[in-house]
Scaffold this active site. Structure first.
Site, PDB file in Angstrom:
ATOM      1  N   ASP A 134      49.266  79.467 -15.053  1.00 26.52           N
ATOM      2  CA  ASP A 134      48.273  78.640 -15.252  1.00 26.52           C
ATOM      3  C   ASP A 134      48.488  77.343 -14.180  1.00 26.52           C
ATOM      4  O   ASP A 134      49.324  76.760 -14.155  1.00 26.52           O
ATOM      5  CB  ASP A 134      48.392  78.024 -16.826  1.00 26.52           C
ATOM      6  CG  ASP A 134      47.228  77.277 -17.247  1.00 26.52           C
ATOM      7  OD1 ASP A 134      46.329  77.804 -17.801  1.00 26.52           O
ATOM      8  OD2 ASP A 134      47.260  75.830 -16.930  1.00 26.52           O
ATOM      9  N   GLU A 157      41.443  78.716 -15.734  1.00 28.46           N
ATOM     10  CA  GLU A 157      42.530  78.438 -14.699  1.00 28.46           C
ATOM     11  C   GLU A 157      43.702  79.544 -14.733  1.00 28.46           C
ATOM     12  O   GLU A 157      44.691  79.077 -14.217  1.00 28.46           O
ATOM     13  CB  GLU A 157      42.815  77.141 -14.563  1.00 28.46           C
ATOM     14  CG  GLU A 157      43.720  76.530 -15.714  1.00 28.46           C
ATOM     15  CD  GLU A 157      42.896  75.939 -16.751  1.00 28.46           C
ATOM     16  OE1 GLU A 157      43.141  75.125 -17.630  1.00 28.46           O
ATOM     17  OE2 GLU A 157      41.512  76.324 -16.859  1.00 28.46           O
TER      18      GLU A 157
END
Length: 344
Positions: free
Chosen positions: A179, A222
């Protein structure tokens, strides 16, 4: 399982042979229409392709309604392909009709074949232009348009097959969840064009650190996910650290600005001799990812074992919905490797 252009496929969609067909005969494909990744191109072997659920088949279909050795397709000296059902439990259907056991039936371009209850394919002899078109259409269905990595749907479809293949090779499987740290801040401060540039750069770094047999995907937003067939957890941790270091050490030019980014990674590993359900492996990696976030970001956190009996019993679908636990006490036993800079 990822490269810059061609899609390589697991089991239900075996790796495509790019070599030209011998002589004037066009290559023979089964194109998946239901029960797998739609549009997958399964190339038939010249000497015959046996289809079934068992791992010793030429084409393995991991579906409960498909028999261990379900059917075979052979091409004779006359160039004609014939389909034979091998006394399967749930039958083989050609254009809606069940065929007789052990009785070869001729196949023609465009025929629909159903194996068991749910696997439906189209028999096809595409010419070169049709084949290229089919490949391009398939790529669009399994790739993330922004990064070029596989998309979430394709990852979820293929990861169980990759785990099975890893076990047969005597390898364990690691799941990495990655992430981008403070990604919302990047979008809010520099704009979505800059955010897109960051995601493309992250994808490129992950691709460079992985092999063709690894399964790499943009999981959403993301977040990225990687499945690694690997012998030991320290090898997976080293791979994760390489990705983290490479991103932390580079400047990304986006929207005429130079940006630095970091990434947090959660990792879980299952050895070949003690496999864990894929859902449980994902859940452990997900918990480790949030441990990495809470501990300061820009680090790799590795699971040292199952979080709990409950975590071990979750399905993949349930695990995919597990997000942000209420407290750090819910995390499994973990170890952390990270940069000297905390609080990013």
């Amino acid at each position: 399982m990822d490269d810059n252009s061609a899609t390589n496929l697991c089991e239900l969609t075996p790796q495509i042979d790019e070599s030209p067909a011998a002589g004037p005969q066009l290559p023979v494909y089964l194109i998946v229409q239901a029960g797998g990744v739609p549009g997958s191109m399964l190339r038939m072997k010249p000497g015959g392709t046996r289809v079934g659920r068992a791992s010793d088949n030429t084409l393995r279909l991991p579906d409960g309604t498909v028999s261990r050795h379900h059917a075979v397709i052979r091409t004779g000296g006359d160039g004609k392909a014939r389909l034979t059902d091998l006394a399967s439990m749930n039958g083989t259907y050609l254009n809606g009709r069940r065929i007789t056991n052990h009785t070869p039936v001729a196949l023609h371009d465009g025929d629909r074949i159903r194996f068991g209850s749910s696997i439906v394919v189209k028999f096809s002899r595409p010419d070169p232009s049709e084949e290229q078109f089919q490949r391009e259409m398939f790529e669009r269905t399994v790739r993330d348009a922004l990064t070029g990595l596989y998309n979430r749907s394709y990852f979820l479809d293929q990861v169980d097959l990759l785990a099975d293949a890893s076990r047969r090779r005597g390898l364990g499987l690691a799941i990495l969840l990655l992430d981008v740290d403070h990604f919302k801040r990047i979008n809010d401060t520099h704009g979505h064009e800059a955010g897109d540039s960051v995601l493309r750069e992250v994808a490129a770094v992950i691709r460079q650190a992985t092999r063709s047999e690894d399964l790499v995907a943009r999981y959403g937003g993301e977040e990225f996910i990687v499945a690694l067939p690997i012998a030991a957890p320290d090898q997976a941790t080293e791979r994760a650290e390489r990705i983290r270091r490479n991103l932390a050490g580079r400047r990304i030019v986006a929207a005429r600005q130079s940006l630095s980014i970091t990434i947090s990674i959660g990792m879980a590993f299952a050895p070949a001799g003690n496999p864990r359900p894929i859902g449980a492996l994902f859940a452990a990696a997900d918990l480790c990812l949030y441990q990495a976030k809470y501990a300061g970001r820009d680090r790799v956190v590795c699971s040292q074992g199952p979080a709990s009996t409950a975590t071990e019993s979750v399905t993949w679908e349930e695990a995919a919905n597990i997000r942000q636990p209420a407290s750090a006490s819910q995390y499994p036993a973990v170890s952390s490797r990270h940069s000297a800079a905390n609080g990013k």
